[in-house]
Write an enzyme that holds these catalytic residues in place. Structure first.
Site, PDB file in Angstrom:
ATOM      1  N   LYS A   1      -3.363  32.695  87.668  1.00 49.92           N
ATOM      2  CA  LYS A   1      -2.941  31.310  87.434  1.00 49.92           C
ATOM      3  C   LYS A   1      -2.599  30.615  88.744  1.00 49.92           C
ATOM      4  O   LYS A   1      -3.023  29.480  88.992  1.00 49.92           O
ATOM      5  CB  LYS A   1      -1.738  31.272  86.484  1.00 49.92           C
ATOM      6  CG  LYS A   1      -1.330  29.858  86.092  1.00 49.92           C
ATOM      7  CD  LYS A   1      -0.188  29.864  85.092  1.00 49.92           C
ATOM      8  CE  LYS A   1       1.123  30.173  85.758  1.00 49.92           C
ATOM      9  NZ  LYS A   1       2.284  30.014  84.859  1.00 49.92           N
TER      10      LYS A   1
ATOM     11  N   ASP B   1      -1.299  27.591  81.734  1.00 46.63           N
ATOM     12  CA  ASP B   1       0.108  27.961  81.584  1.00 46.63           C
ATOM     13  C   ASP B   1       0.497  27.796  80.119  1.00 46.63           C
ATOM     14  O   ASP B   1      -0.363  27.600  79.246  1.00 46.63           O
ATOM     15  CB  ASP B   1       0.984  27.104  82.502  1.00 46.63           C
ATOM     16  CG  ASP B   1       1.018  25.634  82.082  1.00 46.63           C
ATOM     17  OD1 ASP B   1       0.230  25.236  81.208  1.00 46.63           O
ATOM     18  OD2 ASP B   1       1.845  24.883  82.640  1.00 46.63           O
TER      19      ASP B   1
END
Length: 211
Positions: free
Chosen positions: A120, A138
């Site tokens: 991420k 997320d």
């Protein structure tokens, strides 16, 4: 959800916010990298309060190394998990200096090899610092993608892969910012603000609210 509806959703989000970006404060790829590492399980507001004091003093790998772990902790101690994050930032700075000429590498493999950097974080840096069409999923993006029907998936990697598959190229660079902001301020977790949502009529969520 059909592709025509997906495109309408993305067009509306783009019309509302043509040039989206992260809410983290940064002025270089290195500052962005450090801010994103610090943002894990923390709010952007909380990270900004810390980095607004840290970066004027130390915003290069060498300057942060000069602070040392204990010196860095003094600036980031208001952020969750600051002890582990300080260790990771110092280790990351060592690697940047010794292996990358103090520059942030524009490579997923090299970024993910840095302590405290996962998929991420690498996606955020590649997208926001270097303009890659990556999508950092997320909790907000995961929720919005599943709730709206835009790109449902059982886990973050499934949602990322689905978004990469169904989002037209013209939207790919900005889509992760649009979805994060939408999830943060409109399509919130407990009680989505459907009545104030600009894509409510296109959204496939069944339990819509009036607020």
């Amino acid at each position: 959800m059909n592709q025509s509806k997906r495109k309408q959703i993305l067009q509306r989000l783009r019309d509302d916010n043509p040039h989206p970006t992260t809410e983290l404060n940064y002025s270089s790829p290195f500052e962005l990298l450090i801010a994103v590492i610090l943002s894990a399980q923390a709010t952007d507001v909380g990270v900004n309060k810390a980095t607004d004091k840290l970066f004027p003093v130390a915003n290069t790998p060498e300057a942060i190394l000069a602070l040392g772990v204990d010196g860095l902790k003094e600036y980031i101690k208001t952020i969750g998990l600051f002890n582990a994050k300080a260790e990771n930032v110092i280790k990351t700075c060592h690697i940047l200096v010794n292996q990358h000429g103090s520059a942030v590498p524009e490579s997923r493999e090299a970024l993910e090899a840095l302590p405290g950097v996962g998929r991420k974080t690498a996606n955020v840096v590649l997208n926001t610092a270097f303009g890659w069409p990556t999508i950092a999923v997320d909790t907000h993006i995961f929720r919005v993608s599943n709730r709206t029907g835009l790109a449902p998936g059982k886990n973050v990697l499934e949602v990322e892969n689905k978004l990469l598959k169904v989002v037209p190229a013209e939207f790919k660079v900005d889509v992760h910012h649009w979805l994060i902001l939408h999830g943060r301020y409109v399509c919130v977790a407990r009680k989505p603000r459907c009545g104030a949502c600009l894509i409510e009529d296109l959204c496939e969520f069944r339990d819509k609210t009036e607020t």
